[in-house]
Structure formats: C-alpha cells, structure tokens
Design an enzyme around this catalytic site. Structure first.
Site, PDB file in Angstrom:
ATOM      1  N   ASP A  47       0.826  -1.213   0.000  1.00 56.62           N
ATOM      2  CA  ASP A  47       0.000   0.000   0.000  1.00 56.62           C
ATOM      3  C   ASP A  47       0.861   1.264   0.000  1.00 56.62           C
ATOM      4  OD1 ASP A  47      -2.789   0.494  -0.299  1.00 56.62           O
ATOM      5  OD2 ASP A  47      -2.763   1.540   1.613  1.00 56.62           O
ATOM      6  N   GLU A  88       0.135  10.720   5.343  1.00 60.09           N
ATOM      7  CA  GLU A  88      -0.017   9.273   5.184  1.00 60.09           C
ATOM      8  C   GLU A  88       1.309   8.605   4.810  1.00 60.09           C
ATOM      9  OE1 GLU A  88      -3.922   8.362   3.786  1.00 60.09           O
ATOM     10  OE2 GLU A  88      -3.072   6.867   2.425  1.00 60.09           O
ATOM     11  N   GLU A 140     -11.266   5.989  -2.285  1.00 61.97           N
ATOM     12  CA  GLU A 140     -11.284   6.378  -0.873  1.00 61.97           C
ATOM     13  C   GLU A 140     -12.413   5.682  -0.119  1.00 61.97           C
ATOM     14  OE1 GLU A 140      -8.574   7.537  -0.204  1.00 61.97           O
ATOM     15  OE2 GLU A 140      -8.355   9.707  -0.464  1.00 61.97           O
ATOM     16  N   GLU A 210      -9.537  -3.062  -6.374  1.00 64.45           N
ATOM     17  CA  GLU A 210      -9.475  -3.110  -4.910  1.00 64.45           C
ATOM     18  C   GLU A 210      -9.529  -4.555  -4.416  1.00 64.45           C
ATOM     19  OE1 GLU A 210      -8.888  -0.826  -2.551  1.00 64.45           O
ATOM     20  OE2 GLU A 210      -8.723   0.864  -3.921  1.00 64.45           O
TER      21      GLU A 210
END
Ligand code: HMH
Length: 221
Positions: A47, A88, A140, A210
């Site tokens: 990620d 992040e 998101e 995803e």
C-alpha cells in the site's frame, strides 16, 4: 431519468462487487482477530507503493477540477485529500519501521502494478473530470467502508492494528468521502450519457482492482 443520486443508484446496482471490495476476507480477518500478521505486513508494504502512485493521480484530479469544475469548493476538498497523503506517507514509513518492513526492498506485486497503471491511465488529460472524481471517490470510499467495519462494536480487531483502521475508518475520513461523493453526484447529474457510461465502467474497474489488491495479502495471491 433522475441522475442526481447516481452513486447511490450504482451502489445498489453493483452492491455485490462493492461488498466484495469492502468486506474482503482480509478485512474480515482483521475484524475477527484472526489476521495473519505476515499478510498485514505484505499489505503495508504494497500500500505504501500504491499511495506513492495515488498522490500524482490526486494531483491530476486537482488539475482537472481547476480546469473543468463549475464549483470552486471542489478544489479545496481535493487539496485537503492531497495534504493528508503527505501525512499518510510519513505514517507508512513509521508504521513499516515498527513492523520491521523494509520499504526500500518492497517489490510491487502484479495486482499493485496493474492498479498503478490504471491510475496512470486516468491521469490523461483526455479523461473527463467527472470520470476521474468518480474513481477518486470510489478508491477512498472502499478503504473507509472496509476499515470502519473493523472498528464497529463487537469487532475483535487486534490492538496493534486499531490505529491503522482508524486512519481510514474515522469519522473525519468518512466526512471527506461524503464530500467527494457529493461532488461526484453533482457532476454525474449533469453529464452526457457517454461520459456517464465511462464513469460507471471506471467505478467497476476500481472495485475490481481493490479486490485484487486485498487478494495480494489474503486469498488467491
Ligand atoms: C489500494 N486503495 C488502496 N490503497 C489506499 N491507500 C486507498 C485505496 C485509500 O487511500
């Protein structure tokens, strides 16, 4: 046809694939406390690479908003998203150090490469703002819904993973996703049918990517 709540219409129409992305076995394993910590570390490293490609994608959405949007407040919402990506990336670095994951040695897996290439295709100036903001919302929203699930009452998320879950599952991030959804709905409500079709196809591609992304850590990888 009433188009103003297009996202909600699409969520109903595609609810199986949406829940496939938001209630993936990897997420369910975090929620029920059975998560394999090696799988978590794999996700963390992959990620980090994804987020580094996601930042330029968000920048491209900002450019499209600046050029094409009919509402100047869109830019502020997108810019706030970009600002949180800065935080992040720093978080990924400190989290990786905590788990002993060497980020410089992480090799992007195929699903990650495919997803990053897809993001890159959406950065093209030929891709409409409406299509790009729909993809942005979906990317998101999947994380928000997934990690919020791990924080619900009755979930047995391991203590060392709650901070990760709060990063995307917190109310503030939920509000931000709602703001993106509002922008997407507003744009989709006044877009020609061919662009509407492109946005729907793009939304489905995001959901598929995803699922494949979660699969890297858990399941068919
Ligand atoms: C794969 N999807 C993936 N990674 C993320 N960090 C997000 C969505 C949310 O930003």
């Amino acid at each position: 046809v009433e188009k103003s709540g297009m996202i909600d219409t699409w969520m109903r129409k595609h609810r199986l694939i949406y829940s496939g992305a938001t209630k993936h076995p990897f997420i369910l394993s975090i929620r029920d406390g059975t998560v394999d910590l090696e799988a978590f570390k794999t996700w963390l490293g992959q990620d980090y690479i994804f987020v580094r490609a996601f930042a330029p994608f968000v920048a491209s959405v900002l450019i499209k908003a600046w050029k094409e949007s009919d509402d100047s407040s869109d830019m502020e919402v997108i810019l706030s998203g970009m600002a949180s990506l800065n935080d992040e990336i720093a978080w990924f670095k400190s989290e990786a150090a905590k788990w002993g994951v060497q980020l410089s040695e992480v090799v992007p897996q195929k699903a990650n490469q495919d997803y990053c290439r897809f993001l890159e295709s959406l950065m093209s100036p030929d891709v409409e703002y409406t299509v790009a903001i729909t993809a942005f919302w979906a990317i998101e929203a999947v994380y928000q819904a997934s990690f919020a699930l791990c924080l619900e009452d009755g979930s047995k998320t391991p203590a060392e993973l709650t901070e990760t879950c709060r990063r995307w599952g917190n109310d503030g991030f939920g509000q931000y996703c709602n703001s993106l959804q509002k922008i997407a709905n507003r744009r989709l409500g006044k877009t020609p049918d061919d662009v509407l079709t492109k946005a729907e196809v793009t939304l489905l591609r995001v959901l598929e990517h995803e699922v494949e992304f979660w699969n890297m850590s858990h399941g068919s990888a």
